[in-house]
Design a protein around this motif. Sequence first.
Motif, PDB file in Angstrom:
ATOM      1  N   ARG A 134       0.840  -1.221   0.000  1.00 47.00           N
ATOM      2  CA  ARG A 134       0.000   0.000   0.000  1.00 47.00           C
ATOM      3  C   ARG A 134       0.861   1.251   0.000  1.00 47.00           C
ATOM      4  O   ARG A 134       0.565   2.216  -0.701  1.00 47.00           O
ATOM      5  CB  ARG A 134      -0.934  -0.005   1.215  1.00 47.00           C
ATOM      6  N   ARG A 135       1.934   1.248   0.775  1.00 41.48           N
ATOM      7  CA  ARG A 135       2.820   2.418   0.822  1.00 41.48           C
ATOM      8  C   ARG A 135       3.527   2.637  -0.511  1.00 41.48           C
ATOM      9  O   ARG A 135       3.683   3.761  -0.971  1.00 41.48           O
ATOM     10  CB  ARG A 135       3.836   2.261   1.943  1.00 41.48           C
ATOM     11  N   ILE A 136       3.953   1.559  -1.141  1.00 45.54           N
ATOM     12  CA  ILE A 136       4.605   1.675  -2.447  1.00 45.54           C
ATOM     13  C   ILE A 136       3.615   2.204  -3.480  1.00 45.54           C
ATOM     14  O   ILE A 136       3.947   3.082  -4.279  1.00 45.54           O
ATOM     15  CB  ILE A 136       5.202   0.320  -2.873  1.00 45.54           C
ATOM     16  N   ALA A 137       2.379   1.697  -3.459  1.00 42.82           N
ATOM     17  CA  ALA A 137       1.354   2.164  -4.399  1.00 42.82           C
ATOM     18  C   ALA A 137       1.046   3.644  -4.171  1.00 42.82           C
ATOM     19  O   ALA A 137       0.875   4.406  -5.133  1.00 42.82           O
ATOM     20  CB  ALA A 137       0.088   1.330  -4.248  1.00 42.82           C
ATOM     21  N   ALA A 138       1.002   4.075  -2.918  1.00 42.18           N
ATOM     22  CA  ALA A 138       0.738   5.485  -2.623  1.00 42.18           C
ATOM     23  C   ALA A 138       1.887   6.361  -3.113  1.00 42.18           C
ATOM     24  O   ALA A 138       1.654   7.453  -3.657  1.00 42.18           O
ATOM     25  CB  ALA A 138       0.530   5.680  -1.120  1.00 42.18           C
ATOM     26  N   ALA A 139       3.115   5.909  -2.945  1.00 40.78           N
ATOM     27  CA  ALA A 139       4.270   6.680  -3.415  1.00 40.78           C
ATOM     28  C   ALA A 139       4.279   6.770  -4.938  1.00 40.78           C
ATOM     29  O   ALA A 139       4.569   7.834  -5.504  1.00 40.78           O
ATOM     30  CB  ALA A 139       5.568   6.042  -2.917  1.00 40.78           C
ATOM     31  N   GLU A 140       3.933   5.679  -5.609  1.00 39.72           N
ATOM     32  CA  GLU A 140       3.865   5.705  -7.071  1.00 39.72           C
ATOM     33  C   GLU A 140       2.778   6.644  -7.558  1.00 39.72           C
ATOM     34  O   GLU A 140       2.972   7.384  -8.524  1.00 39.72           O
ATOM     35  CB  GLU A 140       3.628   4.293  -7.614  1.00 39.72           C
ATOM     36  N   ALA A 141       1.621   6.639  -6.899  1.00 41.90           N
ATOM     37  CA  ALA A 141       0.524   7.541  -7.278  1.00 41.90           C
ATOM     38  C   ALA A 141       0.936   8.996  -7.077  1.00 41.90           C
ATOM     39  O   ALA A 141       0.645   9.860  -7.912  1.00 41.90           O
ATOM     40  CB  ALA A 141      -0.728   7.221  -6.464  1.00 41.90           C
ATOM     41  N   TRP A 142       1.632   9.282  -5.959  1.00 41.88           N
ATOM     42  CA  TRP A 142       2.096  10.645  -5.706  1.00 41.88           C
ATOM     43  C   TRP A 142       3.064  11.082  -6.801  1.00 41.88           C
ATOM     44  O   TRP A 142       2.988  12.207  -7.301  1.00 41.88           O
ATOM     45  CB  TRP A 142       2.787  10.724  -4.346  1.00 41.88           C
ATOM     46  N   TYR A 143       3.977  10.197  -7.184  1.00 40.49           N
ATOM     47  CA  TYR A 143       4.951  10.527  -8.216  1.00 40.49           C
ATOM     48  C   TYR A 143       4.261  10.794  -9.552  1.00 40.49           C
ATOM     49  O   TYR A 143       4.619  11.739 -10.265  1.00 40.49           O
ATOM     50  CB  TYR A 143       5.976   9.396  -8.365  1.00 40.49           C
ATOM     51  N   ARG A 144       3.262   9.977  -9.915  1.00 40.46           N
ATOM     52  CA  ARG A 144       2.539  10.192 -11.172  1.00 40.46           C
ATOM     53  C   ARG A 144       1.799  11.525 -11.162  1.00 40.46           C
ATOM     54  O   ARG A 144       1.788  12.245 -12.163  1.00 40.46           O
ATOM     55  CB  ARG A 144       1.560   9.045 -11.418  1.00 40.46           C
ATOM     56  N   ARG A 145       1.174  11.891 -10.028  1.00 41.47           N
ATOM     57  CA  ARG A 145       0.477  13.189  -9.933  1.00 41.47           C
ATOM     58  C   ARG A 145       1.464  14.340 -10.067  1.00 41.47           C
ATOM     59  O   ARG A 145       1.211  15.322 -10.768  1.00 41.47           O
ATOM     60  CB  ARG A 145      -0.282  13.302  -8.609  1.00 41.47           C
ATOM     61  N   ALA A 146       2.607  14.242  -9.395  1.00 44.05           N
ATOM     62  CA  ALA A 146       3.618  15.297  -9.474  1.00 44.05           C
ATOM     63  C   ALA A 146       4.150  15.432 -10.896  1.00 44.05           C
ATOM     64  O   ALA A 146       4.343  16.545 -11.397  1.00 44.05           O
ATOM     65  CB  ALA A 146       4.766  15.016  -8.500  1.00 44.05           C
ATOM     66  N   GLN A 147       4.369  14.317 -11.549  1.00 42.54           N
ATOM     67  CA  GLN A 147       4.857  14.332 -12.928  1.00 42.54           C
ATOM     68  C   GLN A 147       3.814  14.972 -13.852  1.00 42.54           C
ATOM     69  O   GLN A 147       4.158  15.789 -14.712  1.00 42.54           O
ATOM     70  CB  GLN A 147       5.169  12.908 -13.381  1.00 42.54           C
ATOM     71  N   SER A 148       2.546  14.642 -13.654  1.00 40.64           N
ATOM     72  CA  SER A 148       1.486  15.243 -14.466  1.00 40.64           C
ATOM     73  C   SER A 148       1.428  16.758 -14.260  1.00 40.64           C
ATOM     74  O   SER A 148       1.250  17.521 -15.204  1.00 40.64           O
ATOM     75  CB  SER A 148       0.129  14.634 -14.110  1.00 40.64           C
ATOM     76  N   ARG A 149       1.563  17.194 -13.014  1.00 37.38           N
ATOM     77  CA  ARG A 149       1.541  18.636 -12.727  1.00 37.38           C
ATOM     78  C   ARG A 149       2.702  19.355 -13.392  1.00 37.38           C
ATOM     79  O   ARG A 149       2.544  20.459 -13.911  1.00 37.38           O
ATOM     80  CB  ARG A 149       1.557  18.865 -11.223  1.00 37.38           C
ATOM     81  N   ARG A 150       3.890  18.727 -13.387  1.00 38.75           N
ATOM     82  CA  ARG A 150       5.049  19.338 -14.052  1.00 38.75           C
ATOM     83  C   ARG A 150       4.818  19.448 -15.556  1.00 38.75           C
ATOM     84  O   ARG A 150       5.147  20.466 -16.173  1.00 38.75           O
ATOM     85  CB  ARG A 150       6.315  18.524 -13.775  1.00 38.75           C
ATOM     86  N   ILE A 151       4.247  18.424 -16.140  1.00 40.96           N
ATOM     87  CA  ILE A 151       3.989  18.439 -17.579  1.00 40.96           C
ATOM     88  C   ILE A 151       2.966  19.510 -17.925  1.00 40.96           C
ATOM     89  O   ILE A 151       3.147  20.285 -18.874  1.00 40.96           O
ATOM     90  CB  ILE A 151       3.516  17.050 -18.057  1.00 40.96           C
ATOM     91  N   ILE A 152       1.891  19.607 -17.159  1.00 46.96           N
ATOM     92  CA  ILE A 152       0.855  20.614 -17.418  1.00 46.96           C
ATOM     93  C   ILE A 152       1.409  22.016 -17.227  1.00 46.96           C
ATOM     94  O   ILE A 152       1.098  22.937 -17.991  1.00 46.96           O
ATOM     95  CB  ILE A 152      -0.376  20.366 -16.523  1.00 46.96           C
ATOM     96  N   ALA A 153       2.260  22.215 -16.223  1.00 47.87           N
ATOM     97  CA  ALA A 153       2.841  23.540 -15.984  1.00 47.87           C
ATOM     98  C   ALA A 153       3.727  23.978 -17.149  1.00 47.87           C
ATOM     99  O   ALA A 153       3.891  25.176 -17.393  1.00 47.87           O
ATOM    100  CB  ALA A 153       3.648  23.536 -14.691  1.00 47.87           C
ATOM    101  N   ALA A 154       4.297  23.025 -17.886  1.00 51.93           N
ATOM    102  CA  ALA A 154       5.193  23.356 -18.990  1.00 51.93           C
ATOM    103  C   ALA A 154       4.445  23.626 -20.306  1.00 51.93           C
ATOM    104  O   ALA A 154       5.054  24.070 -21.268  1.00 51.93           O
ATOM    105  CB  ALA A 154       6.193  22.221 -19.204  1.00 51.93           C
ATOM    106  N   LEU A 155       3.136  23.390 -20.336  1.00 49.86           N
ATOM    107  CA  LEU A 155       2.376  23.587 -21.568  1.00 49.86           C
ATOM    108  C   LEU A 155       2.115  25.064 -21.841  1.00 49.86           C
ATOM    109  O   LEU A 155       1.939  25.858 -20.910  1.00 49.86           O
ATOM    110  CB  LEU A 155       1.037  22.854 -21.495  1.00 49.86           C
ATOM    111  N   SER A 156       2.040  25.403 -23.114  1.00 50.92           N
ATOM    112  CA  SER A 156       1.687  26.767 -23.510  1.00 50.92           C
ATOM    113  C   SER A 156       0.169  26.920 -23.423  1.00 50.92           C
ATOM    114  O   SER A 156      -0.567  25.926 -23.376  1.00 50.92           O
ATOM    115  CB  SER A 156       2.159  27.035 -24.947  1.00 50.92           C
ATOM    116  N   PRO A 157      -0.335  28.161 -23.394  1.00 53.70           N
ATOM    117  CA  PRO A 157      -1.792  28.361 -23.349  1.00 53.70           C
ATOM    118  C   PRO A 157      -2.523  27.694 -24.520  1.00 53.70           C
ATOM    119  O   PRO A 157      -3.630  27.176 -24.346  1.00 53.70           O
ATOM    120  CB  PRO A 157      -1.948  29.879 -23.398  1.00 53.70           C
ATOM    121  N   GLU A 158      -1.915  27.675 -25.696  1.00 47.35           N
ATOM    122  CA  GLU A 158      -2.542  27.028 -26.852  1.00 47.35           C
ATOM    123  C   GLU A 158      -2.650  25.522 -26.646  1.00 47.35           C
ATOM    124  O   GLU A 158      -3.663  24.900 -26.972  1.00 47.35           O
ATOM    125  CB  GLU A 158      -1.753  27.328 -28.140  1.00 47.35           C
TER     126      GLU A 158
END
Length: 80
Positions: free
Chosen positions: A26-50
Amino acid sequence: MAYSVHSSHGQQTADLTIRFLQATARRIAAAEAWYRRAQSRRIIAALSPEQMKDIGYPVVDDIASLEVEAGLMTKLQSMR
């Protein structure tokens, strides 16, 4: 007098091991989910408005905001 050959100690140890492995999984799954969310946020932050518009993500201008006069916070602080 007959003694039992089977002991409940072995079963208790197995139960503890299983619970430990489940908790670790459960702890490993939670850490993986946190990492995927953080990675998604970084990718979205790098997108242009278009690009954000293309994927249907709300543009910063579409997010509700509140405009406040310049001296309002100073006035409110002085009212304490």
